[in-house]
Design a protein around this motif. Structure first.
Motif: not given
Length: 905
Positions: A468-476, A499-502, A565-572, A586-590
């Motif tokens: 979906k084009g998601l990534r975590k914030p740099a501070y996580v 995918y986990l490594e990505a 859920l750990v991954i979910a909150y890392a992404l959020a 927000y993923g691809d095309a925002d």
């Protein structure tokens, strides 16, 4: 009817399995002799009964003990004491280190007293897994694991050398090298056989696998039907040397499970739900035994996830009896059909195999849960029993941020809650850090990494998020520290690891890591922003504990959650979000992406599991686990029965517990003229009491190390230095979150040195009192010593000169550890506590009745003399709960008792 020696000896019987003859101890024979309704006993009690019958010697284990267990359903005396000799012992490197150091010191004491040094040797099998020392210094890169392990060896080489010496010097000691996995997961996947086969006097004897371990989460193996629980290193030492573990015969709570888990929930959600329910119910010191149709819907790994959390819900065990699922799991991890059929035949012959046709045991109390009512949830932000529904997280977070500190909140004002700090990262990115930002996201701990279903779920969620084009914030700061290398094998083979490594969840090591506080430093720029702006940031981990100060010193709000859920909150990037309604990102095309869009279905998870988790992976990984680490094998080690202590060492020092030990113990004396070193509140954990985490440069331990030439960058952690009492005693009662009411408003290891009314460190004050020969006490509230089975919580107490702890209630293992160190646990009588009695801690204390003919559980008086010259007395219960406790206390502790017994045998 009471059992006789003849009745017990007649229980020895023959059994043929796969055409081979075996000997076993048939517990049904007691019922046939009219001794107890054995068939209706809880399955966990049957395990204790079998051990008592098999180990019966008429001295340490008597016919009366056997009768008490066999008649468990009808004999209700709460002070009934029974012995238990486990089949084996399980240690990890931080609790195992002081235990083995103590054994080495006991050998020297034996030599000084002209005893036989070789008698100080484990008499039953001991496994030590080096899993608690690796720290997540490096993360988010392909070489993170290798770099962390290199640091692990650099920091801990001295400790590792001692373990290698011990492995060669002591019989019955097997050491699993670092970078192999977590003790409890290795116990599940490799060490246990469920049934033990032992050759003795020409006979092949079968009996249930059982163990005690120097970690609270030893209970994880209960998920396979293996009776096991956590003990302190002090008790483990005694068990190693052939001493039975004595404890009050347990109550057993039957936990009936019905229904099945709904779509979208995980075993983690169930474990957190059960933890919350049982903490409310109150099961401290009890066995919890799970049964009912709902159990059949849970995999062995799901059961182990629940059993692992037994310390969090307060039980001694969370037991799932052996059944078909146990057999399926043994096949999955690569056991032969011959062994699986042996397990099945043995447990069925004993009447210890649970099936849907099994009669319900005669539980004294019951609780029920419909699995269909379980919802996705987290627990926190300070205790594992504080469950929060996923849909209520945002509301709960905002409520706690505003709630006063004294009410368990964080006391932030509306102005403080609006803080937003722009952070410039080393890679050139910028991000905005706020209160509630998730700066630590870790898939960690045996609790969840032992369960393929939740790890496959995490991998699938990561796959969908990346697509979906998601990534975590740099501070996580994100990391994955599996409980065994098999996890990496099946994640890699499934194709989910990339995918986990990505998303930054690279393998960072194989060990407990973040779960025990070895989370490593946050990135410098993130750490600086938190410190400069006093931000209340969050961590989300798949661990089992989130007590204050445990996970990371800068992360005040910590939540336990399933790996997906750990991954979910890392992404959020924040816990200030309603993931049921708001976009996770927000993923691809925002485009907004919602959690429900990337959450994998149960059918998907099962399909991937069937493809990825195979017996060959387990067989291949464990066939040479003891020799696989070449760096470990290359360590140069000393030889001989006595260890060559290095006076310059800052890791391993000869402990002082047995110095000048006389051959016979002195009489018990009253405690007189005692001062309070600390006055503490409720739920003081062993994390508060025991040195844990990083060593500060300006702390007593940091100053000690620097005086010996150790630079702060080389301090390592307190757990890594548990073999050096000088470091450890300086860190006792020094947790950054401990609050001593003798210094109102304080936080950290400080106290009031009462003779001069000076505020100073706990250690410095204790040393002044010790020099003046002033005995010390600690006053506390409910659940004193809850948490991990840290023996240094008791050893540090002893070395600071604390003679007694007066509390409203004690956690089981810590109470036992205090007794094992010769420290007296005293409990306020029902309805009283320090506040009700008007105790300030500034009084001078004296016991009255301690030196009399003491009995287990006896009530004595404590006299408190106020500063104005007035005095009053109050009753306390002496929490020496058994004759064995009294014996240990009279001798000054378990080590002293065992040495004297070995001398006189």
């Amino acid at each position: 009817m009471k059992a006789t020696a003849t009745d017990i000896l007649h229980a020895r019987a023959s059994l043929t399995i796969n055409g081979k003859p075996f000997t076993y101890f048939r517990i049904k024979a007691l019922e046939e002799a009219g001794i107890g309704n054995v068939s209706k006993l809880p399955f966990s009690i049957k395990v204790l009964l079998e051990a008592a019958v098999r180990e019966f010697d008429g001295v340490a284990i008597t016919a009366e003990h056997v009768s008490k267990i066999a008649n468990w359903a009808t004999e209700r005396d709460p002070n009934q004491e029974i012995p238990f000799k486990p089949a084996r012992i399980l240690l990890h490197d931080t609790t195992g280190l002081p235990a083995i150091v103590d054994l080495a010191a006991m050998r020297e004491t034996m030599q000084r007293l002209d005893g036989d040094v070789s008698r100080v040797n484990p008499l039953i099998p001991v496994d030590l897994v080096v899993d608690h020392s690796v720290t997540v210094d490096y993360f988010g890169s392909a070489d993170a694991m290798e770099r962390n392990e290199q640091l692990n060896f650099q920091r801990n080489l001295e400790r590792f050398r001692f373990f290698r010496w011990a492995q060669n010097s002591f019989d019955n000691l097997r050491v699993v090298p670092p970078a192999s996995g977590i003790m409890h997961q290795i116990n599940m996947e490799y060490l246990t056989t469920v049934v033990v086969q032992k050759d003795a006097a020409g006979a092949a004897i079968l009996y249930p696998d059982s163990l005690v371990g120097t970690d609270s989460h030893t209970t994880m193996i209960n998920g396979l039907g293996v009776a096991a629980w956590g003990v302190g290193g002090i008790e483990a030492e005694a068990a190693m040397l052939g001493q039975p573990l004595y404890f009050v015969i347990p109550e057993v709570l039957g936990f009936r499970l019905t229904g099945s888990l709904p779509e979208g929930t995980t075993a983690t959600d169930l474990a957190l739900t059960i933890t919350h329910l049982l903490r409310k119910k109150g099961v401290v010191g009890k066995f919890v035994e799970f049964f009912g149709p709902g159990v059949e819907t849970l995999s062995a790994a799901d059961r182990a996830t629940i059993s692992n959390m037994a310390p969090e819900y307060g039980a001694t065990m969370g037991y799932f009896p052996v059944g078909q699922e146990t057999l399926r799991y043994l096949r999955t991890i690569g056991h032969s059909e011959e062994h699986v059929s042996l397990v099945e035949a043995y447990y069925k012959a004993q009447g210890m195999f649970m099936s849907s046709h099994s009669p319900e045991p005669a539980y004294r109390d019951l609780i029920e849960l419909d699995l269909a009512t379980v919802e996705p949830c987290l627990a926190g932000p300070k205790r594992p029993q504080d469950q929060i529904r996923l849909t209520a997280m945002k509301h709960n977070y905002n409520e706690l941020m505003r709630k006063p500190i004294e009410q368990g909140g964080y006391g932030l004002s509306e102005e403080e809650l609006k803080k937003a700090v722009v952070v410039e990262h080393a890679n050139g990115e910028t991000s905005v850090l706020k209160n509630g930002s998730v700066v630590l996201a870790a898939i960690t701990s045996c609790t969840n990494t032992s369960n393929p279903s939740v790890l496959i779920a995490a991998g699938l969620l990561a796959k969908k998020a990346v697509e979906k084009g998601l990534r975590k914030p740099a501070y996580v700061k994100s990391s994955l520290t599996p409980g065994s290398r098999v996890v990496t094998d099946y994640l890699a083979e499934s194709g989910l690891l990339p995918y986990l490594e990505a998303l930054g969840f690279h393998i960072a090591g194989y060990g407990c890591a973040t779960c025990i506080g070895n989370s490593g430093p946050l990135p410098d720029e993130v750490s600086a922003a938190i410190a400069q702006h006093d931000l209340t940031v969050a961590g989300v981990i798949s661990g089992n504990r989130n007590f204050e100060g445990r996970v990371h010193p800068q992360v005040k709000a910590n939540y336990l959650a399933s790996p997906p859920l750990v991954i979910a909150y890392a992404l959020a990037g924040t816990v200030d979000i309603d993931l049921a309604k708001e976009p996770i990102g927000y993923g691809d095309a925002d485009q907004p992406v919602y959690l429900k869009e990337i959450w994998p279905s149960s059918a998907e998870i099962q399909a991937w599991l069937g493809h990825a988790v195979r017996p060959e992976l387990f067989r291949k990984r464990y066939e040479n686990i003891l020799e696989a680490n070449e760096q470990w094998n290359a360590i140069d080690i000393p030889k001989g029965l006595l260890y060559e202590w290095d006076e310059a060492s800052t890791y391993i020092k000869k402990p002082p517990f047995l110095e000048n030990l006389p051959e016979t113990p002195a009489k018990i004396e009253e405690i007189r003229g005692a001062r309070a070193l600390a006055v503490l509140g409720d739920s003081v954990t062993t994390d508060h009491l025991s040195p844990s985490g990083a060593i500060k440069a300006d702390s007593p331990a940091g100053i000690y190390l620097q005086k010996r030439g150790v630079k702060p960058k080389d301090f390592n952690s307190y757990p890594s230095r548990r073999g050096n009492h000088e470091v450890m005693m300086r860190g006792a009662f020094a947790n950054i979150r401990i609050r001593n009411r003798l210094v109102p408003g304080s936080e950290g290891g400080v106290t009031n040195y009462l003779p001069t009314d000076e505020v100073m460190s706990i250690y410095d004050a204790a040393m002044r009192y010790l020099k003046e020969q002033t005995p010390l006490v600690v006053i506390a509230g409910k659940e004193y010593g809850t948490g991990s089975s840290r023996d240094w919580a008791a050893k540090g107490t002893f070395l600071l000169g604390i003679k007694a702890v007066i509390a409203e209630s004690f956690e089981r293992i810590h109470r036992s550890n205090l007794v094992g160190m010769g420290v007296l646990p005293l409990q306020f009588t029902e309805g009283t506590n320090a506040s009700a009695l008007g105790l300030t801690g500034r009084e001078i204390f004296e016991t009255i009745g301690l030196a009399d003919d003491l009995k287990p559980g006896q009530t004595i008086k404590v006299k408190a003399a106020r500063e104005d010259g007035t005095a009053f007395c109050f009753d306390v219960i002496v929490r020496l709960d058994s004759v064995a406790d009294l014996h240990y206390y009279r001798n000054g502790g378990i080590m002293q008792t065992v040495v004297r017994q070995l001398l006189h045998q």
